[in-house]
Design a protein around this motif. Structure first.
Motif, PDB file in Angstrom:
ATOM      1  N   VAL A   5       0.931  -1.152   0.055  1.00 35.03           N
ATOM      2  CA  VAL A   5       0.053   0.127  -0.027  1.00 35.03           C
ATOM      3  C   VAL A   5       0.867   1.269   0.041  1.00 35.03           C
ATOM      4  CG1 VAL A   5      -1.738   1.113   1.092  1.00 35.03           C
ATOM      5  CG2 VAL A   5      -1.724  -1.246   1.114  1.00 35.03           C
ATOM      6  N   GLU A   6       0.881   1.799  -1.240  1.00 38.60           N
ATOM      7  CA  GLU A   6       1.658   3.037  -1.389  1.00 38.60           C
ATOM      8  C   GLU A   6       0.738   4.402  -1.036  1.00 38.60           C
ATOM      9  OE1 GLU A   6       3.034   0.193  -4.748  1.00 38.60           O
ATOM     10  OE2 GLU A   6       1.078   0.961  -3.935  1.00 38.60           O
ATOM     11  N   SER A   7       1.529   5.342  -0.414  1.00 38.96           N
ATOM     12  CA  SER A   7       0.954   6.488  -0.129  1.00 38.96           C
ATOM     13  C   SER A   7       1.967   7.967  -0.055  1.00 38.96           C
ATOM     14  CB  SER A   7       0.389   6.733   1.320  1.00 38.96           C
ATOM     15  OG  SER A   7       1.114   6.297   2.319  1.00 38.96           O
ATOM     16  N   ALA A 106      15.209  -6.735 -11.900  1.00 32.66           N
ATOM     17  CA  ALA A 106      14.157  -7.073 -13.099  1.00 32.66           C
ATOM     18  C   ALA A 106      12.867  -6.718 -13.412  1.00 32.66           C
ATOM     19  CB  ALA A 106      14.349  -8.604 -13.027  1.00 32.66           C
ATOM     20  N   GLY A 107      12.238  -6.424 -11.903  1.00 36.22           N
ATOM     21  CA  GLY A 107      11.145  -5.838 -11.647  1.00 36.22           C
ATOM     22  C   GLY A 107       9.763  -6.649 -12.433  1.00 36.22           C
ATOM     23  N   ASN A 108      10.028  -7.915 -12.544  1.00 33.84           N
ATOM     24  CA  ASN A 108       8.903  -8.636 -13.253  1.00 33.84           C
ATOM     25  C   ASN A 108       8.115  -9.264 -12.253  1.00 33.84           C
ATOM     26  OD1 ASN A 108      10.083  -7.809 -15.696  1.00 33.84           O
ATOM     27  ND2 ASN A 108      11.491  -9.597 -15.666  1.00 33.84           N
ATOM     28  N   PHE A 109       7.207  -8.395 -11.703  1.00 32.10           N
ATOM     29  CA  PHE A 109       6.235  -8.993 -10.662  1.00 32.10           C
ATOM     30  C   PHE A 109       4.782  -8.937 -11.132  1.00 32.10           C
ATOM     31  CE2 PHE A 109       9.213  -8.671  -7.198  1.00 32.10           C
ATOM     32  CZ  PHE A 109      10.030  -7.582  -7.458  1.00 32.10           C
ATOM     33  N   ARG A 110       4.134  -9.917 -10.855  1.00 33.42           N
ATOM     34  CA  ARG A 110       2.627 -10.341 -11.240  1.00 33.42           C
ATOM     35  C   ARG A 110       1.751  -9.343 -10.587  1.00 33.42           C
ATOM     36  NH1 ARG A 110       1.675 -16.564 -10.475  1.00 33.42           N
ATOM     37  NH2 ARG A 110       3.024 -16.034  -8.527  1.00 33.42           N
ATOM     38  N   SER A 111       2.185  -8.886  -9.142  1.00 36.80           N
ATOM     39  CA  SER A 111       1.321  -8.210  -8.302  1.00 36.80           C
ATOM     40  C   SER A 111       1.791  -6.895  -8.038  1.00 36.80           C
ATOM     41  CB  SER A 111       0.967  -9.036  -6.960  1.00 36.80           C
ATOM     42  OG  SER A 111       0.237  -8.426  -6.039  1.00 36.80           O
ATOM     43  N   TRP A 112       1.316  -5.936  -8.044  1.00 35.03           N
ATOM     44  CA  TRP A 112       1.686  -4.624  -7.716  1.00 35.03           C
ATOM     45  C   TRP A 112       0.460  -3.927  -6.850  1.00 35.03           C
ATOM     46  CZ3 TRP A 112       6.552  -2.620  -9.127  1.00 35.03           C
ATOM     47  CH2 TRP A 112       7.055  -3.090 -10.124  1.00 35.03           C
ATOM     48  N   GLY A 113       0.900  -3.015  -6.182  1.00 33.43           N
ATOM     49  CA  GLY A 113      -0.025  -2.031  -5.406  1.00 33.43           C
ATOM     50  C   GLY A 113      -0.617  -1.235  -6.427  1.00 33.43           C
TER      51      GLY A 113
END
Length: 122
Positions: A5-7, A106-113
């Motif tokens: 959770v980014e803010s 690499a930043g190859n994530f399936r899930s992001w906020g």
């Protein structure tokens, strides 16, 4: 499963500052490398800063000297202090976590906020 959770984003004038936060749940936070990424309109998502479990930090050339990444392993939170903001810093900012630094790069994530919008404009 990790939840992010980014803010802390918002509208700021050039030269201003913002502090972003990313609260992380679902993992043993202290074991993970953390990264802050950003995606500007029409551009690919890019890694801007990373911090290892031991506190070693790395930055992209575009933010080096202006941004500072830090982490609080008690609060399960990673921060990005952004100073001397420029119009080219305008983007949606995201964080993510991995056990390996190479995967953060690499930043190859399936899930992001959901990210947090940073707009630098006068």
């Amino acid at each position: 499963q990790v939840q992010l959770v980014e803010s802390g984003g918002g509208l700021v004038q050039p030269g201003g500052s913002l502090r972003l936060s990313c609260e992380v749940t679902g993992i043993i936070f202290g074991l993970y490398v953390m990264g802050w990424y950003r995606q500007a309109p029409g551009k690919q998502r890019e890694l801007v800063a990373a911090i290892t479990t031991g506190g070693t930090t790395t930055y992209s050339d575009s933010v080096k000297g202006r941004f500072t990444i830090s982490r609080d392993n008690v609060k399960n939170t990673v921060y990005l202090q952004m100073n001397s903001l420029r119009s080219e810093d305008t983007a949606v900012y995201y964080c993510n976590a991995d056990l390996l630094y190479s995967e953060i790069v690499a930043g190859n994530f399936r899930s992001w906020g959901q990210g947090t919008q940073v707009t630098v404009s006068s």
